[in-house]
Design a protein around this motif. Structure first.
Motif, PDB file in Angstrom:
ATOM      1  N   GLU A 166       0.835  -1.201   0.028  1.00 43.54           N
ATOM      2  CA  GLU A 166       0.002  -0.029   0.004  1.00 43.54           C
ATOM      3  C   GLU A 166       0.875   1.148   0.176  1.00 43.54           C
ATOM      4  O   GLU A 166       0.202   2.208  -0.434  1.00 43.54           O
ATOM      5  N   LYS A 167       2.222   1.278   0.032  1.00 38.16           N
ATOM      6  CA  LYS A 167       2.997   2.094   0.236  1.00 38.16           C
ATOM      7  C   LYS A 167       3.917   2.539  -0.977  1.00 38.16           C
ATOM      8  O   LYS A 167       4.764   3.406  -1.133  1.00 38.16           O
ATOM      9  N   GLN A 168       3.591   1.561  -1.997  1.00 39.06           N
ATOM     10  CA  GLN A 168       4.603   1.454  -3.106  1.00 39.06           C
ATOM     11  C   GLN A 168       4.214   2.713  -3.850  1.00 39.06           C
ATOM     12  O   GLN A 168       5.517   3.366  -4.257  1.00 39.06           O
ATOM     13  N   ALA A 169       3.195   3.023  -4.229  1.00 41.41           N
ATOM     14  CA  ALA A 169       3.182   4.334  -5.108  1.00 41.41           C
ATOM     15  C   ALA A 169       3.410   5.548  -4.312  1.00 41.41           C
ATOM     16  O   ALA A 169       4.080   6.329  -5.271  1.00 41.41           O
ATOM     17  N   GLU A 170       3.100   5.529  -3.170  1.00 44.66           N
ATOM     18  CA  GLU A 170       3.723   6.783  -2.401  1.00 44.66           C
ATOM     19  C   GLU A 170       5.278   7.020  -2.693  1.00 44.66           C
ATOM     20  O   GLU A 170       5.666   8.045  -2.628  1.00 44.66           O
ATOM     21  N   GLU A 171       5.745   6.029  -2.244  1.00 43.96           N
ATOM     22  CA  GLU A 171       7.327   5.963  -2.291  1.00 43.96           C
ATOM     23  C   GLU A 171       7.959   6.045  -3.868  1.00 43.96           C
ATOM     24  O   GLU A 171       8.934   6.801  -3.940  1.00 43.96           O
ATOM     25  N   GLU A 172       7.320   5.639  -4.771  1.00 43.82           N
ATOM     26  CA  GLU A 172       7.798   5.857  -6.069  1.00 43.82           C
ATOM     27  C   GLU A 172       7.547   7.148  -6.315  1.00 43.82           C
ATOM     28  O   GLU A 172       8.609   7.959  -7.152  1.00 43.82           O
ATOM     29  N   ALA A 173       6.406   7.943  -6.090  1.00 40.19           N
ATOM     30  CA  ALA A 173       6.269   9.330  -6.211  1.00 40.19           C
ATOM     31  C   ALA A 173       7.384  10.105  -5.593  1.00 40.19           C
ATOM     32  O   ALA A 173       7.875  11.237  -6.073  1.00 40.19           O
TER      33      ALA A 173
ATOM     34  N   ARG B 221      10.720  10.089  -7.505  1.00 37.78           N
ATOM     35  CA  ARG B 221      10.414  10.836  -8.821  1.00 37.78           C
ATOM     36  C   ARG B 221      10.567  12.444  -8.539  1.00 37.78           C
ATOM     37  O   ARG B 221      11.101  13.023  -9.175  1.00 37.78           O
TER      38      ARG B 221
ATOM     39  N   ASP C 224      10.523  11.965 -14.612  1.00 40.81           N
ATOM     40  CA  ASP C 224      10.171  10.631 -14.480  1.00 40.81           C
ATOM     41  C   ASP C 224      11.233   9.675 -14.628  1.00 40.81           C
ATOM     42  O   ASP C 224      11.982   9.649 -15.672  1.00 40.81           O
TER      43      ASP C 224
END
Length: 293
Positions: free
Chosen positions: A258-265, A268, A275
């Motif tokens: 659940e934290k993957q998208a936040e960490e990738e953002a 970047r 990007d």
């Protein structure tokens, strides 16, 4: 008046808090039940922090019984052994643990006896598994096949009002004290903490840990991150890999799905500021906290 009565009187005054000595809930045997499992808590004392060069000088392992919904049932007889290293014990280690070269002289531990003791465990836990797992895996390969969890990283201690993840602070806030910085004592204290309640939805610390352990985490590599970002990455929980083990020479972090998208953002926007394609890999419980993947 008993000592407990005296302690209660002090607490009811509102001017005192009383810490009680840890009294583990010992079991004679593993309780029966389809939902009962055997876990193993591991703590090590070592000559240093680098599993590739430093050595184990003490192994503490405490088996414990728990239910699948996160109830702590009690602890079973422990494995507590010393080991003489091939190098002198650094003074800072003696100061921290009380273990001297003289105390360790002549003591040994074999990988076979460690593997036999751990054989029936369905889950291995450590308080800072990222430190303990590489050491114990290098010593005894049986631990490479076990699911792992971390009582420091996998429990949302702040959600229950705890202000630190350090073992001594957690114990103080939970209302007990123990003889710290020896392997078995640290195991018993950690297990007592995993039995604490007060977490969202009425869960125990152990229930929160089990939920995290059952999910498939991801490892995100910050390859070729700008050098000046190293302090920001370290403060956020990233660890450095020097590339000598075949893995990327880069900073990395393990996060729940659940934290993957936040960490990738974050990477970047705050680190690369553009990007980029990120290197991401899945981590099952058998792969977490190891230096093999």
């Amino acid at each position: 008046m008993s000592l407990e009565d005296l302690a209660g009187t002090l607490e009811r005054s509102g001017d005192y808090r009383v810490l009680r000595r840890l009294r583990p809930q010992w079991l004679e045997a593993l309780p029966e039940g389809r939902r009962v499992r055997l876990g193993l808590f591991v703590d090590l004392e070592t000559t240093g922090l680098d599993a590739s060069v430093d050595e184990i000088i003490e192994i503490g392992m405490v088996p414990f019984a728990f239910t699948l919904d996160g109830a702590m049932l009690g602890v079973l007889p422990a494995f507590s052994r010393l080991r003489e290293p091939s190098v002198p014990v650094p003074p800072r280690v003696t100061e921290l643990t009380g273990l001297t070269q003289e105390m360790l002289a002549g003591h040994s531990i074999t990988p076979e006896e460690v593997a036999a003791f751990a054989a029936e465990a369905s889950l291995v836990i450590a308080h800072n598994a990222a430190f303990d797992r590489p050491f114990i895996e290098a010593f005894c390969t049986a631990f490479a096949e076990k699911p792992w969890a971390c009582s420091m990283a996998d429990v949302p201690w702040a959600d229950a009002g705890f202000e630190s993840r350090k073992l001594g602070y957690l114990a103080t806030q939970a209302g007990f004290f123990f003889d710290g910085h020896r392997a078995t004592d640290d195991c018993l204290a950690s297990l007592a903490l995993l039995g604490c309640g007060g977490f969202p939805e009425g869960r125990t610390a152990l229930a929160c840990l089990l939920e995290r352990a059952r999910s498939v985490w991801v490892r995100i590599w910050a390859t070729q991150a700008p050098f000046e970002s190293k302090d920001v990455l370290k403060a956020r929980g990233y660890r450095w890999n020097d590339g000598m083990d075949g893995r990327p020479k880069a900073w990395f972090i393990d996060v729940p799905p659940e934290k993957q998208a936040e960490e990738e953002a974050f990477l970047r926007e705050e680190i690369y500021r553009r990007d980029v394609a990120l290197t991401v890999s899945a981590l099952k419980a058998t792969d977490r906290f190891t230096s093999r993947v």
